[in-house]
Design a protein around this motif. Structure first.
Motif, mmCIF file in Angstrom:
data_model
loop_
_atom_site.group_PDB
_atom_site.id
_atom_site.type_symbol
_atom_site.label_atom_id
_atom_site.label_comp_id
_atom_site.label_asym_id
_atom_site.label_seq_id
_atom_site.Cartn_x
_atom_site.Cartn_y
_atom_site.Cartn_z
ATOM 1 N N TYR A 5 0.828 -1.216 0.000
ATOM 2 C CA TYR A 5 0.000 0.000 0.000
ATOM 3 C C TYR A 5 0.862 1.266 0.000
ATOM 4 N N PHE A 44 -1.375 4.562 -5.094
ATOM 5 C CA PHE A 44 -2.323 4.345 -3.992
ATOM 6 C C PHE A 44 -2.178 5.412 -2.920
ATOM 7 N N SER A 68 -9.595 -4.677 -3.592
ATOM 8 C CA SER A 68 -9.296 -3.616 -4.545
ATOM 9 C C SER A 68 -8.893 -2.331 -3.816
ATOM 10 N N SER A 69 -8.287 -1.422 -4.576
ATOM 11 C CA SER A 69 -7.900 -0.141 -3.986
ATOM 12 C C SER A 69 -9.108 0.605 -3.464
ATOM 13 N N GLU A 70 -10.216 0.543 -4.215
ATOM 14 C CA GLU A 70 -11.439 1.231 -3.792
ATOM 15 C C GLU A 70 -11.968 0.643 -2.488
ATOM 16 N N GLN A 117 -3.776 8.686 -4.073
ATOM 17 C CA GLN A 117 -5.240 8.626 -4.039
ATOM 18 C C GLN A 117 -5.761 8.640 -2.612
#
Length: 240
Positions: free
Chosen positions: A67, A72, A180-182, A75
């Protein structure tokens, strides 16, 4: 005298209209006790323009293995900044990236964690992908508080020794499937929302209760069972 007063007023108004343009919101006319006009230019930007509140207490978010990519982190920090504000602006979040923020003489040292957070009054710490020896850095912080943390620590998917992380964290999470990143950003924000409400320690409720209240509406939470010993740590969970 009235003539001179009128000319003075006229001159001020001409200068006001022909000078550098200011928005109506930025400029105000005031009249003092003698009847003279005063110009007051105000800062257009105010605290009301951001959606988050100023906060003396902070939450530290550490971006570790898995991470800590530029994409990432960028964001995540952008979303956290927008929703909670960054500590440098008076907001809630203290973001730290491993290894970038932990370099000493060209080497990454997680042991710097204690010094990096020492100037903040923390309401909690969230660690994503904790690197090796994170447990020792957390133990050093505990020592400064007489062997007991003054705020909760939550670790997601640590890469450090798991038994050691269980001993120094209030909640530890692993995963069985890719997230997922979201999804991770949602998990992160849910955790940020929850921690200030239970700052201090998590002892008033069981760990499973805290885990479910924090993330149960978005993920299935199961207790972790050690495959070698069959033991079920109270604060170690699986996200599905």
């Amino acid at each position: 005298m009235k003539k001179w007063g009128f000319l003075a007023l006229f001159s001020v108004l001409v200068l006001f209209s022909c000078g550098e343009k200011k928005s109506i919101e930025d400029t105000a006319l005031k009249v003092n006790a003698e009847g003279a006009i005063q110009l007051s230019v105000q800062n257009a930007q105010s605290d009301s323009e951001h959606s988050w509140n100023l906060s003396e207490r902070k939450i530290c978010v550490i971006f570790g293995y898995g991470y800590n990519s530029d994409e990432f982190v960028s964001q995540a920090v952008e979303e956290l900044s927008s929703q909670y504000g960054l500590a440098e602006d008076g907001g809630l979040i203290v973001p730290l990236v491993f290894p970038n923020d932990f370099l000493h003489a060209g080497r990454a040292r997680i042991s710097l964690l204690k010094d990096l957070v020492s100037s903040f009054d923390l309401d909690g710490m969230i660690i994503l992908g904790a690197p090796e020896a994170t447990n020792k850095a957390l133990a050093a912080i505990e020592d400064d508080f007489g062997g007991k943390k003054s705020y909760p620590v939550v670790a997601f998917f640590p890469q450090d020794d798991m038994l050691a992380m269980e001993s120094v964290c209030d909640l530890v999470f692993e995963k069985t499937l890719d997230i997922s990143s979201e999804e991770m950003l949602l998990i992160l924000k849910k955790t940020v929302d929850y921690l200030p409400a239970c700052a201090g320690s998590l002892e008033l409720r069981t760990e499973i209760d805290h885990a479910k209240q924090m993330l149960g509406d978005i993920k299935t939470i199961k207790r972790y069972v050690d495959s070698d010993t069959g033991l079920t740590p109270e604060n170690h969970f699986i996200l599905e």
